[in-house]
Design a protein around this motif. Structure first.
Motif, PDB file in Angstrom:
ATOM      1  N   GLU A  45      -7.654  -2.951  -3.429  1.00 18.66           N
ATOM      2  CA  GLU A  45      -8.461  -4.111  -2.817  1.00 18.66           C
ATOM      3  C   GLU A  45      -8.914  -3.913  -1.517  1.00 18.66           C
ATOM      4  N   ASP A  49      -4.930  -8.173   2.955  1.00 19.90           N
ATOM      5  CA  ASP A  49      -3.835  -9.179   2.634  1.00 19.90           C
ATOM      6  C   ASP A  49      -4.115  -9.483   1.387  1.00 19.90           C
ATOM      7  N   ARG A  50      -3.494 -11.019   0.730  1.00 23.10           N
ATOM      8  CA  ARG A  50      -3.376 -11.162  -0.788  1.00 23.10           C
ATOM      9  C   ARG A  50      -4.813 -12.196  -0.833  1.00 23.10           C
ATOM     10  N   SER A  51      -5.539 -12.099  -0.127  1.00 25.39           N
ATOM     11  CA  SER A  51      -6.937 -13.112  -0.402  1.00 25.39           C
ATOM     12  C   SER A  51      -7.609 -12.769  -1.648  1.00 25.39           C
ATOM     13  N   MET A  54      -3.277 -10.130  -6.568  1.00 27.71           N
ATOM     14  CA  MET A  54      -1.915  -9.133  -6.426  1.00 27.71           C
ATOM     15  C   MET A  54      -2.421  -7.834  -5.738  1.00 27.71           C
ATOM     16  N   GLN A  55      -1.702  -7.292  -4.741  1.00 25.15           N
ATOM     17  CA  GLN A  55      -1.952  -6.237  -4.022  1.00 25.15           C
ATOM     18  C   GLN A  55      -1.645  -4.875  -4.823  1.00 25.15           C
ATOM     19  N   LYS A  58       1.978  -3.139  -4.012  1.00 25.17           N
ATOM     20  CA  LYS A  58       3.319  -3.917  -4.597  1.00 25.17           C
ATOM     21  C   LYS A  58       3.419  -3.776  -6.110  1.00 25.17           C
ATOM     22  N   ASP A 289       1.778 -12.623  -9.122  1.00 25.87           N
ATOM     23  CA  ASP A 289       0.983 -12.931  -8.171  1.00 25.87           C
ATOM     24  C   ASP A 289       1.594 -14.748  -7.773  1.00 25.87           C
ATOM     25  N   GLY A 292       4.367 -15.039  -5.733  1.00 19.66           N
ATOM     26  CA  GLY A 292       4.121 -14.795  -4.383  1.00 19.66           C
ATOM     27  C   GLY A 292       3.537 -16.140  -3.898  1.00 19.66           C
ATOM     28  N   ASP A 293       2.700 -16.807  -4.507  1.00 21.57           N
ATOM     29  CA  ASP A 293       1.955 -17.902  -4.165  1.00 21.57           C
ATOM     30  C   ASP A 293       3.096 -19.168  -3.934  1.00 21.57           C
ATOM     31  N   GLY A 299       3.900 -15.372  -0.233  1.00 21.36           N
ATOM     32  CA  GLY A 299       3.412 -14.049  -0.184  1.00 21.36           C
ATOM     33  C   GLY A 299       4.683 -12.885  -0.237  1.00 21.36           C
ATOM     34  N   GLU A 300       5.802 -13.324  -0.337  1.00 20.14           N
ATOM     35  CA  GLU A 300       6.871 -12.312  -0.303  1.00 20.14           C
ATOM     36  C   GLU A 300       8.049 -12.653  -1.339  1.00 20.14           C
TER      37      GLU A 300
END
Length: 404
Positions: A45, A49-51, A54-55, A58, A289, A292-293, A299-300
């Protein structure tokens, strides 16, 4: 080809309840690891951040563990530790866990998972709800517990034709409880489980004493002027309280940036389903994802669940190939004209702070006309039973105490 049945063998009645044990062929697990090892990754990405979703780092860490360290057989053992069954309802085999309480006056309770969850998200509360005296409760709070898998999810059959919307599932759940000879019972759910419990509340079949939900439907509870402002992008109505204004802003943020997954599955479940069926890494990204949301630790998800817990759930979808069929419940709901009338039977609501929509009591009462219990708790998110099983169990006991 299916094995034939001789005339000398007993034939099962169409409504028979058959024992079930989870066991996935080893070849399916070997194929899963092969596919994970062959994953073709996208570029990283371009944000920190996660904007964008999914990173990469991770997800790669989770997939690497899925391939090399995760053990599905332990997940099967978790399922098989409880009695499981299949029964055919309306043409589909329905999988369910059924745990009877040791307490003779226990109340039957059907409890339904959501998406991207499964019966795995409810396993931690089986003990506290069926045997409360062993978990800080009293025998008067005990339940006989029924945990079904929604059609198209897990080990339940996948519908081969349209029409399996929440209203139809709700009718099937009443059939299931009557088939188990429960003439008086309660219903509980979060996410789709809440929508199905709401449908049961509207249908009010004989014997259903009340419902409890830990996720409240926006469309039936938001006041019309608030709904209009959200739809048109207008400022919040001037007469909102501070609490209502906060709910409004959270709903606007979710609808603007967090609802795309539902729009895709509600309109193109088959299209996204090709990726979910072919790529385990893609399936993991789609689910991870949302974990996380929606967890309280935004996010964690690793602070809410272990890697094994997340992969138990993701693996169940992969190994049963239900990524596509589970997505269709979004399409089915949009394609139908569900009954959205108010619910007059006793209803209870618990608001967990990590939920994406947290209506005040006055808004919740718009849908639940006989709201006998409403409480806001201080921890837990969308996957309340999974994240905070002790608190969740205490809330279920308290919510249903007046409905027994």
């Amino acid at each position: 080809m299916a094995a034939s049945q001789s005339d000398a063998e007993p034939r099962l009645a169409a409504d028979a309840i058959r024992p079930f044990r989870a066991h996935v062929p080893q070849a399916a697990l070997i194929d899963l690891r092969r596919r994970l090892a062959a994953t073709r990754w996208p570029d990283r990405e371009t944000v920190t951040d996660r904007s964008q979703g999914m990173q990469l780092a991770k997800l790669q860490a989770l997939v690497r563990y899925w391939e090399t360290g995760y053990d599905w057989r332990k997940a099967e053992a978790k399922l098989n530790a409880s009695p499981q069954f299949l029964t055919n309802i309306d043409g589909l085999d329905i999988h369910f866990i059924h745990v009877r309480s040791p307490h003779p006056n226990a109340m039957p309770l059907i409890m339904t998972h959501g998406w991207p969850g499964s019966v795995f998200e409810l396993l931690k509360v089986v003990g506290p709800l069926t045997d409360p005296t062993a978990h800080g409760g009293t025998a008067e709070d005990a339940f006989h517990l029924v945990l079904p898998s929604i059609p198209g999810f897990g080990f339940s059959d996948k519908p081969k034709s349209t029409g399996w919307n929440p209203d139809r599932v709700a009718r099937a759940w009443d059939t299931l409880m009557k088939r188990l000879e429960y003439t008086r019972y309660l219903s509980q759910g979060g996410d789709w489980g809440a929508i199905i419990s709401d449908a049961m509340g509207r249908q009010a079949p004989p014997g259903l004493l009340g419902i409890h939900v830990n996720r409240v439907e926006r469309s039936t509870t938001i006041p019309p002027e608030v709904a209009k402002a959200l739809k048109c992008g207008d400022p919040p109505p001037a007469n909102l309280s501070a609490e209502e204004r906060e709910v409004f802003e959270e709903a606007r943020a979710f609808l603007g940036k967090g609802f795309g997954f539902a729009s895709i599955m509600g309109t193109r479940p088959q299209t996204i389903g090709y990726s979910l069926a072919d790529s385990p890494a893609g399936l993991a990204a789609w689910f991870y994802d949302k974990f996380g949301d929606w967890v309280f630790t935004r996010g964690e998800p690793e602070r809410a669940f272990t890697r094994d817990e997340m992969l138990d759930n993701i693996s169940l979808y992969w190994l049963t190939n239900t990524g596509t069929s589970s997505a269709r419940i979004y399409w089915e709901t949009l394609a139908s004209s569900p009954n959205m009338a108010g619910i007059s039977i006793p209803a209870a609501v618990t608001i967990f702070p990590g939920e994406v929509y947290k209506p005040p009591k006055s808004w919740a009462a718009r849908a639940y006309q006989n709201l006998v219990y409403y409480k806001r708790v201080d921890k837990g998110g969308h996957f309340a039973a999974w994240e905070e099983p002790d608190l969740f169990s205490a809330e279920v006991r308290a919510a249903f105490r007046s409905m027994r």
